[in-house]
Design a protein around this motif. Structure first.
Motif, PDB file in Angstrom:
ATOM      1  N   ALA A   1      14.139  -2.134  96.803  1.00 15.49           N
ATOM      2  CA  ALA A   1      14.278  -3.414  96.128  1.00 15.49           C
ATOM      3  C   ALA A   1      15.662  -4.021  96.388  1.00 15.49           C
ATOM      4  O   ALA A   1      15.794  -5.226  96.645  1.00 15.49           O
ATOM      5  CB  ALA A   1      14.049  -3.242  94.623  1.00 15.49           C
ATOM      6  N   ALA A   2      16.703  -3.181  96.324  1.00 14.69           N
ATOM      7  CA  ALA A   2      18.064  -3.656  96.536  1.00 14.69           C
ATOM      8  C   ALA A   2      18.297  -4.073  97.982  1.00 14.69           C
ATOM      9  O   ALA A   2      18.901  -5.124  98.260  1.00 14.69           O
ATOM     10  CB  ALA A   2      19.064  -2.571  96.135  1.00 14.69           C
ATOM     11  N   LEU A   3      17.817  -3.267  98.931  1.00 10.95           N
ATOM     12  CA  LEU A   3      18.018  -3.568 100.337  1.00 10.95           C
ATOM     13  C   LEU A   3      17.243  -4.815 100.747  1.00 10.95           C
ATOM     14  O   LEU A   3      17.669  -5.572 101.629  1.00 10.95           O
ATOM     15  CB  LEU A   3      17.593  -2.377 101.200  1.00 10.95           C
ATOM     16  N   GLY A   4      16.115  -5.052 100.102  1.00 16.10           N
ATOM     17  CA  GLY A   4      15.313  -6.209 100.431  1.00 16.10           C
ATOM     18  C   GLY A   4      15.850  -7.512  99.869  1.00 16.10           C
ATOM     19  O   GLY A   4      15.536  -8.593 100.393  1.00 16.10           O
TER      20      GLY A   4
ATOM     21  N   LYS B   1      16.050   2.132 113.990  1.00 14.56           N
ATOM     22  CA  LYS B   1      16.239   1.633 112.637  1.00 14.56           C
ATOM     23  C   LYS B   1      17.120   2.583 111.835  1.00 14.56           C
ATOM     24  O   LYS B   1      17.093   3.797 112.039  1.00 14.56           O
ATOM     25  CB  LYS B   1      14.889   1.486 111.940  1.00 14.56           C
ATOM     26  N   PRO B   2      17.907   2.051 110.896  1.00 17.46           N
ATOM     27  CA  PRO B   2      18.631   2.932 109.983  1.00 17.46           C
ATOM     28  C   PRO B   2      17.632   3.652 109.073  1.00 17.46           C
ATOM     29  O   PRO B   2      16.455   3.294 109.019  1.00 17.46           O
ATOM     30  CB  PRO B   2      19.521   1.969 109.191  1.00 17.46           C
TER      31      PRO B   2
ATOM     32  N   ALA C   1      10.719  -3.922 105.508  1.00 20.54           N
ATOM     33  CA  ALA C   1      11.772  -2.940 105.228  1.00 20.54           C
ATOM     34  C   ALA C   1      12.533  -2.587 106.503  1.00 20.54           C
ATOM     35  O   ALA C   1      11.941  -2.309 107.537  1.00 20.54           O
ATOM     36  CB  ALA C   1      11.164  -1.674 104.622  1.00 20.54           C
ATOM     37  N   THR C   2      13.852  -2.624 106.399  1.00 16.79           N
ATOM     38  CA  THR C   2      14.697  -2.357 107.562  1.00 16.79           C
ATOM     39  C   THR C   2      15.059  -0.890 107.697  1.00 16.79           C
ATOM     40  O   THR C   2      15.596  -0.481 108.726  1.00 16.79           O
ATOM     41  CB  THR C   2      15.993  -3.178 107.478  1.00 16.79           C
TER      42      THR C   2
ATOM     43  N   ALA D   1      21.624  -4.108 107.043  1.00 17.07           N
ATOM     44  CA  ALA D   1      20.405  -3.671 107.723  1.00 17.07           C
ATOM     45  C   ALA D   1      20.676  -2.650 108.815  1.00 17.07           C
ATOM     46  O   ALA D   1      19.737  -2.125 109.425  1.00 17.07           O
ATOM     47  CB  ALA D   1      19.673  -4.869 108.324  1.00 17.07           C
ATOM     48  N   GLU D   2      21.960  -2.326 109.064  1.00 18.31           N
ATOM     49  CA  GLU D   2      22.314  -1.337 110.080  1.00 18.31           C
ATOM     50  C   GLU D   2      22.953  -0.087 109.494  1.00 18.31           C
ATOM     51  O   GLU D   2      23.355   0.814 110.221  1.00 18.31           O
ATOM     52  CB  GLU D   2      23.267  -1.959 111.109  1.00 18.31           C
TER      53      GLU D   2
END
Length: 292
Positions: free
Chosen positions: A287-290, A3-4, A34-35, A244-245
């Protein structure tokens, strides 16, 4: 390193570690699916390894603190990263107009990192080499410590070299580099440009297609949501590295000035990790990544 990661870098003290633990424990449960893995970053140098008591900006206070941070991260399934300064600053300011000139500032890994990893008795780490490293040195390290994940920063000085020397450097590390970190200013907090991220993504696709991308520079609690959205809106970039990477690393943006404890000898003020800023950054980042 699957995962990143979302890395809070330059943790220096036990209090810094506890602040980061509290922030991730508070906001990670709300980031469903969460990624990005939480990550604790520790800046180390030769003084850390030799257990010398010497003031160094943003370096971890001691090997004892470093071990404690790695244990705390591992107990929660978080990542831990060593940001290892291997630049010979006795030669003057790091710089040059060719790849060989930048590599000349490199301090041999075999005299530093293996000793530190053996001391920690925990080689399953992310190790970021803050230097322009000759590929054969990295191959020796990777052969000795198979479980570590190697990260190599790409600075503006390196990316600006003429005659495709940056591509030559990336290609030479393709077999050992797990991740390349875009950091234009080498930890000075200069904001990254979207066009630079796109260029580096294309550079990696052409020369190190198995390597991952990480981004640092100018991130803070107030702008992380906007910066993530800007990345997500770039169709060319997203085709190469989906959000997500991509890993993210924050340092200056979660620090605030405090009175110096060095009697003014090294300047009136210094800066330290601010637990409130760490918490706000983690909250806003997830919050932003999701939502992107």
């Amino acid at each position: 390193m699957n995962k990143p990661y979302l890395c809070i870098s330059a943790l220096q003290s036990l209090a810094d570690i506890e602040g980061a633990v509290e922030a991730f424990d508070r906001w990670l449960p709300s980031a469903n699916g969460a990624t990005h893995s939480p990550c604790f970053g520790f800046a180390v140098d030769a003084h850390t390894i030799a257990a010398e008591v010497k003031w160094s900006p943003r370096k971890v206070e001691s090997v004892t603190v470093l071990k404690a941070g790695i244990v705390r991260a591992g107990a929660r399934g978080f990542k831990a990263a060593l940001h290892l300064d291997l630049q010979d600053r006795s030669r003057g300011s790091v710089g040059g107009s060719s790849l060989s000139q930048l590599e000349a500032f490199f301090l041999p890994i075999h005299s530093t990192l293996p000793a530190l990893l053996s001391m920690l008795d925990s080689p399953d780490l992310i190790v970021q080499i803050n230097a322009v490293v000759p590929p054969h040195e990295c191959e020796k390290l990777k052969n000795q410590f198979e479980n570590i994940s190697l990260v190599f920063p790409l600075s503006q000085a390196l990316l600006s070299l003429p005659e495709n020397q940056a591509a030559q450097y990336v290609h030479g590390l393709a077999g050992v580099a797990d991740t390349f970190l875009l950091d234009r200013s080498g930890g000075a907090g200069l904001e990254f440009l979207i066009e630079d991220v796109r260029s580096v993504a294309e550079l990696l696709r052409a020369n190190a297609p198995q390597s991952k991308l990480a981004i640092s520079g100018g991130l803070n609690p107030k702008n992380i949501a906007q910066r993530v959205q800007q990345l997500a809106s770039d169709e060319t970039l997203m085709k190469i590295f989906p959000l997500a990477e991509i890993s993210f690393d924050v340092e200056s943006g979660v620090r605030s000035s405090v009175a110096s404890k060095n009697g003014g000898k090294l300047g009136a003020d210094t800066d330290r990790i601010d637990s409130v800023l760490v918490s706000d950054f983690v909250k806003n980042a997830y919050a932003a990544l999701g939502s992107s």
